[in-house]
Design a protein around this motif. Structure first.
Motif, PDB file in Angstrom:
ATOM      1  N   SER A 176       8.958  12.169   3.267  1.00  0.00           N
ATOM      2  CA  SER A 176       8.331  13.225   3.877  1.00  0.00           C
ATOM      3  C   SER A 176       9.039  13.866   5.008  1.00  0.00           C
ATOM      4  O   SER A 176       9.724  13.065   5.556  1.00  0.00           O
ATOM      5  CB  SER A 176       6.833  12.883   3.910  1.00  0.00           C
ATOM      6  OG  SER A 176       6.778  11.900   5.184  1.00  0.00           O
ATOM      7  N   PRO A 177       9.016  15.085   5.007  1.00  0.00           N
ATOM      8  CA  PRO A 177       9.968  15.794   6.281  1.00  0.00           C
ATOM      9  C   PRO A 177       9.465  15.272   7.364  1.00  0.00           C
ATOM     10  O   PRO A 177       8.233  14.974   7.510  1.00  0.00           O
ATOM     11  CB  PRO A 177       9.633  17.195   5.964  1.00  0.00           C
ATOM     12  CG  PRO A 177       8.271  17.371   5.009  1.00  0.00           C
ATOM     13  CD  PRO A 177       8.290  16.141   4.266  1.00  0.00           C
ATOM     14  N   PRO A 178      10.100  15.475   8.601  1.00  0.00           N
ATOM     15  CA  PRO A 178       9.561  14.817   9.875  1.00  0.00           C
ATOM     16  C   PRO A 178       8.541  15.716  10.206  1.00  0.00           C
ATOM     17  O   PRO A 178       8.329  16.905   9.955  1.00  0.00           O
ATOM     18  CB  PRO A 178      10.807  15.099  10.788  1.00  0.00           C
ATOM     19  CG  PRO A 178      11.717  15.793   9.916  1.00  0.00           C
ATOM     20  CD  PRO A 178      11.341  15.904   8.571  1.00  0.00           C
ATOM     21  N   TYR A 191       0.618  -1.211   0.145  1.00  0.00           N
ATOM     22  CA  TYR A 191      -0.057   0.018   0.022  1.00  0.00           C
ATOM     23  C   TYR A 191       0.837   0.978   0.168  1.00  0.00           C
ATOM     24  O   TYR A 191       0.602   2.128  -0.585  1.00  0.00           O
ATOM     25  CB  TYR A 191      -1.066  -0.033   1.283  1.00  0.00           C
ATOM     26  CG  TYR A 191      -1.818   1.160   1.501  1.00  0.00           C
ATOM     27  CD1 TYR A 191      -2.942   1.334   0.659  1.00  0.00           C
ATOM     28  CD2 TYR A 191      -1.398   2.144   2.418  1.00  0.00           C
ATOM     29  CE1 TYR A 191      -3.638   2.685   0.844  1.00  0.00           C
ATOM     30  CE2 TYR A 191      -2.311   3.165   2.592  1.00  0.00           C
ATOM     31  CZ  TYR A 191      -3.251   3.398   1.977  1.00  0.00           C
ATOM     32  OH  TYR A 191      -4.023   4.484   2.017  1.00  0.00           O
ATOM     33  N   LEU A 192       2.020   1.215   0.684  1.00  0.00           N
ATOM     34  CA  LEU A 192       2.905   2.346   0.867  1.00  0.00           C
ATOM     35  C   LEU A 192       4.280   2.167  -0.056  1.00  0.00           C
ATOM     36  O   LEU A 192       5.029   3.022   0.276  1.00  0.00           O
ATOM     37  CB  LEU A 192       3.060   2.728   2.280  1.00  0.00           C
ATOM     38  CG  LEU A 192       1.983   3.047   3.260  1.00  0.00           C
ATOM     39  CD1 LEU A 192       2.438   3.197   4.502  1.00  0.00           C
ATOM     40  CD2 LEU A 192       1.382   4.408   2.625  1.00  0.00           C
ATOM     41  N   ARG A 193       4.071   1.222  -1.054  1.00  0.00           N
ATOM     42  CA  ARG A 193       5.386   1.416  -1.716  1.00  0.00           C
ATOM     43  C   ARG A 193       5.354   2.608  -2.603  1.00  0.00           C
ATOM     44  O   ARG A 193       4.493   3.045  -3.128  1.00  0.00           O
ATOM     45  CB  ARG A 193       5.015  -0.023  -2.766  1.00  0.00           C
ATOM     46  CG  ARG A 193       6.304  -0.043  -3.493  1.00  0.00           C
ATOM     47  CD  ARG A 193       6.238  -1.483  -4.397  1.00  0.00           C
ATOM     48  NE  ARG A 193       5.193  -1.717  -5.156  1.00  0.00           N
ATOM     49  CZ  ARG A 193       4.574  -3.063  -5.534  1.00  0.00           C
ATOM     50  NH1 ARG A 193       5.688  -4.172  -5.445  1.00  0.00           N
ATOM     51  NH2 ARG A 193       3.556  -3.157  -6.286  1.00  0.00           N
ATOM     52  N   ALA A 194       6.522   2.932  -2.807  1.00  0.00           N
ATOM     53  CA  ALA A 194       6.967   4.043  -3.597  1.00  0.00           C
ATOM     54  C   ALA A 194       6.524   5.358  -3.014  1.00  0.00           C
ATOM     55  O   ALA A 194       6.032   6.450  -3.493  1.00  0.00           O
ATOM     56  CB  ALA A 194       6.468   4.009  -5.134  1.00  0.00           C
ATOM     57  N   LEU A 195       6.275   5.496  -1.548  1.00  0.00           N
ATOM     58  CA  LEU A 195       6.010   6.530  -0.792  1.00  0.00           C
ATOM     59  C   LEU A 195       7.074   7.361  -1.043  1.00  0.00           C
ATOM     60  O   LEU A 195       8.295   7.306  -0.452  1.00  0.00           O
ATOM     61  CB  LEU A 195       5.576   6.084   0.614  1.00  0.00           C
ATOM     62  CG  LEU A 195       5.055   7.247   1.476  1.00  0.00           C
ATOM     63  CD1 LEU A 195       3.533   7.620   0.964  1.00  0.00           C
ATOM     64  CD2 LEU A 195       4.863   6.824   2.917  1.00  0.00           C
ATOM     65  N   PRO A 196       6.844   8.871  -1.336  1.00  0.00           N
ATOM     66  CA  PRO A 196       7.979   9.899  -1.471  1.00  0.00           C
ATOM     67  C   PRO A 196       8.284  10.171   0.047  1.00  0.00           C
ATOM     68  O   PRO A 196       7.457   9.726   1.058  1.00  0.00           O
ATOM     69  CB  PRO A 196       6.994  10.920  -2.137  1.00  0.00           C
ATOM     70  CG  PRO A 196       5.755  10.492  -2.293  1.00  0.00           C
ATOM     71  CD  PRO A 196       5.456   9.388  -1.806  1.00  0.00           C
TER      72      PRO A 196
END
Lengths: 500, 149
Positions: B132-134, B125-130
């Motif tokens: 993200s800043p903390p 589901y979260l593959r290739a998730l960019p």
């Protein structure tokens, strides 16, 4: 366990902390009045918000989403039950009151003062400033939104990025569980803390059961204190109101509380909603709904009676929405990043009723009309065509009596060949209206243009119940603006309190 | 919401049935998912009518060989690869009630499956998730003079 008794008193008591109650608190607290805020649900801090839907829904969604209309084809009615109300678990979509609805309310309901154009414009601008309202940026639109834009460009549809109260959104796609970054300015992170900073006292886990009256005037609220774990009754509370009681418990529970308190008139009548459903498409390339604004792109179709929106689902909901069981379903579950989902919200003409059962719980009678179902059918067919236009290889319309998966755009015609039957569509509604509606006529409305009860001085209804009709757009901004207008006037005409 | 022991067994068998069949990359390992826990959480938080619906859904799935094929067997005694087929037929049944109950159980199954981190991972589901800043520091929430005690 010992029974707990809570007693408190303030100038105003507000029941409910959603868009209506929190806005009333924002205005009245900053005007210098003392307030007590009562909320049936818990206060969830950012750290207490689970990412997994099982726990998130159990904590924050009323009855785990199982509150439904009655009858042979029940329709889930989604509402938040936590500090912030539904604003804590929605997508923060902002739409000003459409001009045609404003004119209708002025002309047919005698609400000219409440929705006076210049006053509303001033309030909308103030709300938009305070709640960080901005269109969804390209950076956080996500592929689900980008694909919808691509479909609009291909078919010449008037799509646009959704305006939300989430300027600092980072695209975590978790609006429905509660924003993990507090970027979305739901009431629990905006107006409630602001009112508390101005002295308001917030009591979560307090369920109001009756508005107290003395010599015909509303003077307080009593109810049950709930256990944080079991939600069972743990004690009782009574809060006295020196200047007024504001009920803002939502379009289902406000009329039940009013009825339990002996308020007469058409309480619970004229219920309206924006029911909707969704279409899922499979794409060869990854979509990754786990990134991007939960709802980032929309296609307004008000003239046709519906609105289309991208709607990214958490994996639990997406999985349940994919067809099949067994091996075929498992295959789909192994590639959840390849799916996009877009939904429609329909401005239905149907009216329903909310009644209090003998157990004290609400009973919602509501059935879409044939004309309403025709709009659903048109909207679903358009969504399917859009999916194919954006490059989907399979489209799941989610309608009974049709193939579960369409693989060519020509198959969309199957959807249009016969009228849609109610039992063939899974409808769900989260925008609910009209059950204590405002108006000049005592026989057809419960509160006046200043949102004060015709029958009970000092009792105000400040939530979507007071909106006389549905809108055809997301209602949060209109609820807040009308409540702001009424609360401002209430602060003005109540005797100015002494400065503490 | 209390479940009898046999009902809990039926529930597990039915919910496992949704993901039965070998060879799929997603397939849960034995014991990887606590299906009954999900039912308990849902039941505890749901409206009374929905709790009844959840129980009916389990009975419906358990008795689906009888209901659909007239076979005097329980779902749990059917070969794993056939369980999914029976449940799939319930999901498209002509009766709205049966379809809705089957879908309700499928939703409970999904909630149980994706409560498990390893299965979320296997779903991609979260593959290739960019990146993200903390997350920014949490803002101070209001002090709530509440009903503690």
């Amino acid at each position: 366990m010992a029974q707990l008794t809570l007693e408190d008193a303030a100038d105003f008591v507000i029941v409910g902390t959603g868009a209506g109650g929190a806005t009333a608190a924002r205005v009245l607290a900053e005007a210098g009045y003392s307030l007590v805020l009562l909320e049936e649900g818990p206060l969830l801090t950012r750290e207490e918000r689970p990412a997994e839907l099982l726990d998130a829904m159990a904590l924050a969604v009323r009855d785990f989403g199982s509150q439904t209309t009655s009858g042979p084809t029940p329709m889930p009615l989604l509402q938040g039950r936590l500090v912030g109300g539904s604003t804590a678990i929605n997508s923060g979509i902002i739409w000003r009151l459409p001009e045609d609805v404003r004119e209708e309310w002025t002309r047919d309901h005698g609400l000219g003062w409440l929705v006076e154009r210049e006053a509303l414009t001033r309030i909308f601008e103030q709300l938009e400033l305070e709640l960080e309202v901005a269109p969804t940026s390209d950076e956080v639109l996500g592929n689900n939104g980008h694909k919808m834009r691509q479909a609009c460009e291909a078919l010449g549809l008037p799509g646009k990025p959704i305006t939300r109260n989430a300027r600092r959104c980072q695209g975590r796609a978790r609006c429905l569980q509660g924003c993990p970054l507090e970027a979305r300015q739901s009431m629990d992170v905006s107006y409630i803390p602001r009112a508390v900073a101005h002295g308001a006292r917030l009591h979560p886990l307090c369920r109001a059961t009756r508005v107290l009256r003395a010599r015909g005037r509303a003077v307080g609220v009593e109810g049950e204190v709930l256990d944080p774990r079991t939600r069972r009754r743990r004690g009782r509370f009574q809060v006295m109101a020196r200047r007024g009681v504001i009920v803002a418990a939502g379009a289902i529970h406000t009329p039940v509380l009013l009825a339990s308190s002996g308020v007469g008139g058409p309480v619970g009548d004229y219920f309206q909603a924006h029911p909707g459903c969704a279409v899922v498409g499979r794409f060869a390339e990854p979509i990754t709904m786990g990134f991007g604004a939960t709802q980032g792109y929309e296609v307004p179709q008000r003239e046709r009676g519906f609105k289309l929106e991208s709607l990214s689902l958490p994996p639990e909901m997406l999985a349940a929405r994919l067809p099949g069981a067994g091996h075929a379903w498992q295959q789909r579950l192994a590639e959840l990043d390849h799916y996009a989902q877009w939904a429609t919200q329909v401005r239905m003409q149907a009216h329903g009723r909310v009644r209090r059962s003998w157990l004290g719980s609400p009973v919602v009678q509501y059935e879409p009309l044939a004309a309403d179902l025709a709009k659903v059918q048109t909207a679903v067919a358009l969504l399917c065509r859009m999916m194919f236009a954006a490059g989907a290889t399979e489209v799941f319309p989610g309608l009974g009596g049709l193939p579960e998966a369409l693989t060519t755009v020509e198959q969309v015609r199957l959807l249009e060949q016969a009228p849609l039957k109610r039992q063939d569509v899974h409808l769900l509604a989260s925008h609910l209206f009209g059950t204590a509606r405002a108006g000049a006529n005592h026989r057809t409305s419960v509160v006046d243009a200043r949102l004060e009860c015709h029958d009970v001085p000092g009792l105000y209804v400040m939530d979507a119940s007071a909106l006389p009709t549905n809108l055809g757009v997301n209602p949060q901004h209109t609820i807040m603006a009308t409540v702001w207008r009424a609360a401002e006037a209430l602060a003005e005409r109540s005797a100015r309190p002494p400065v503490a | 919401m209390r479940w009898m022991k046999f009902e809990a067994r039926w529930a597990s068998a039915a919910m496992e049935g949704f993901v039965s069949g070998r060879g799929a990359a997603f397939a849960p390992h034995p014991g990887e998912v606590d299906f009954v826990h999900a039912l308990l959480v849902m039941g505890a938080a749901s409206a009374p009518l929905a709790r009844l619906g959840l129980r009916l859904a389990v009975w419906l799935a358990a008795l689906s060989p009888l209901l659909l094929d007239g076979r005097l067997r329980l779902l749990s005694s059917v070969a794993p690869e056939q369980r999914g087929a029976l449940l799939a037929r319930l999901l498209v049944h002509r009766s709205f009630l049966l379809r809705e109950l089957a879908l309700y159980l499928k939703l409970a199954t999904s909630l149980a499956l994706f409560s498990v981190a390893t299965l979320r991972e296997r779903s991609h589901y979260l593959r290739a998730l960019p990146a993200s800043p903390p997350a920014p520091a949490a803002r101070a929430l209001p002090l709530v003079p509440s009903v503690e005690g």
